[in-house]
Design a protein around this motif. Structure first.
Motif, short mmCIF file in Angstrom:
data_model
loop_
_atom_site.label_atom_id
_atom_site.label_comp_id
_atom_site.label_asym_id
_atom_site.label_seq_id
_atom_site.Cartn_x
_atom_site.Cartn_y
_atom_site.Cartn_z
N GLN A 75 0.82 -1.21 0.00
CA GLN A 75 0.00 0.00 0.00
C GLN A 75 0.85 1.26 0.00
O GLN A 75 0.33 2.35 -0.13
CB GLN A 75 -0.92 -0.01 1.22
N ALA A 76 2.15 1.12 0.15
CA ALA A 76 3.03 2.28 0.16
C ALA A 76 4.27 1.98 -0.67
O ALA A 76 4.74 0.84 -0.72
CB ALA A 76 3.43 2.63 1.59
N ASP A 77 4.81 3.01 -1.29
CA ASP A 77 6.02 2.87 -2.07
C ASP A 77 7.21 2.87 -1.11
O ASP A 77 7.41 3.83 -0.36
CB ASP A 77 6.13 4.03 -3.06
N MET A 78 7.98 1.79 -1.12
CA MET A 78 9.08 1.66 -0.16
C MET A 78 10.15 2.73 -0.36
O MET A 78 10.73 3.22 0.60
CB MET A 78 9.70 0.26 -0.27
N LYS A 79 10.43 3.10 -1.59
CA LYS A 79 11.43 4.13 -1.85
C LYS A 79 10.99 5.47 -1.26
O LYS A 79 11.78 6.17 -0.62
CB LYS A 79 11.69 4.26 -3.34
N ALA A 80 9.73 5.81 -1.45
CA ALA A 80 9.21 7.06 -0.91
C ALA A 80 9.24 7.04 0.62
O ALA A 80 9.53 8.06 1.25
CB ALA A 80 7.78 7.30 -1.40
N MET A 81 8.98 5.88 1.22
CA MET A 81 9.02 5.78 2.68
C MET A 81 10.44 5.96 3.20
O MET A 81 10.66 6.60 4.23
CB MET A 81 8.45 4.44 3.13
N ARG A 82 11.45 5.41 2.49
CA ARG A 82 12.84 5.58 2.91
C ARG A 82 13.27 7.04 2.81
O ARG A 82 13.95 7.55 3.69
CB ARG A 82 13.76 4.70 2.06
N VAL A 83 12.86 7.72 1.73
CA VAL A 83 13.19 9.14 1.57
C VAL A 83 12.56 9.95 2.70
O VAL A 83 13.22 10.82 3.29
CB VAL A 83 12.72 9.65 0.19
N LYS A 84 11.31 9.67 3.02
CA LYS A 84 10.64 10.40 4.09
C LYS A 84 11.30 10.13 5.44
O LYS A 84 11.50 11.05 6.24
CB LYS A 84 9.16 9.98 4.15
N ALA A 85 11.69 8.88 5.70
CA ALA A 85 12.37 8.55 6.95
C ALA A 85 13.71 9.26 7.06
O ALA A 85 14.08 9.74 8.13
CB ALA A 85 12.56 7.04 7.06
#
Length: 126
Positions: A75-85
């Motif tokens: 349900q979420a893009d892992m790359k976008a989550m890493r950038v946000k983190a």
């Protein structure tokens, strides 16, 4: 031979045990379990399958006692989550005290950590 087909949602899970013939593929076992009739979101043509948390192809032959898992799409893009983190970590680092290595003890110590404002003042002076 006996196999299990499992599908899990955040609030419920369904486990179906069934007997299949030797040489049955993963997708055939899922089809025989009729689990797609219980969950409308399962598309047998494109569903991702696994056996004990390892991804497998639809045509892989199952062995007795294996658990075939039906995976839901992410349900979420892992790359976008890493950038946000990383952005969150960077912001926290900027908000906290800056650590420096002590020249005497060669490690990070509490006596050697000036505040960010003090470092900014030093940078402006030079």
């Amino acid at each position: 031979m006996s196999v299990e087909v499992i599908y899990a949602l955040p609030n419920q899970q369904k486990r179906i045990r069934l007997q299949v013939k030797s040489g049955t593929t993963c997708i055939e076992a899922v089809t025989q379990s009729n689990i797609a009739a219980l969950f409308d979101e399962i598309d047998l043509a494109s569903v991702k399958l696994g056996i004990y948390s390892r991804s497998v192809k639809h045509h892989q032959v199952v062995k007795s006692g294996e658990r075939i898992e039906i995976y839901r799409p992410l349900q979420a893009d892992m790359k976008a989550m890493r950038v946000k983190a990383q952005e969150v970590r960077q912001r926290r680092l900027e908000e906290t005290l800056v650590f420096e290595r002590c020249n005497e003890c060669r490690r990070i110590c509490f006596e050697c950590r000036p505040k960010k404002a003090a470092l900014a003042a030093l940078a402006q002076a030079s």
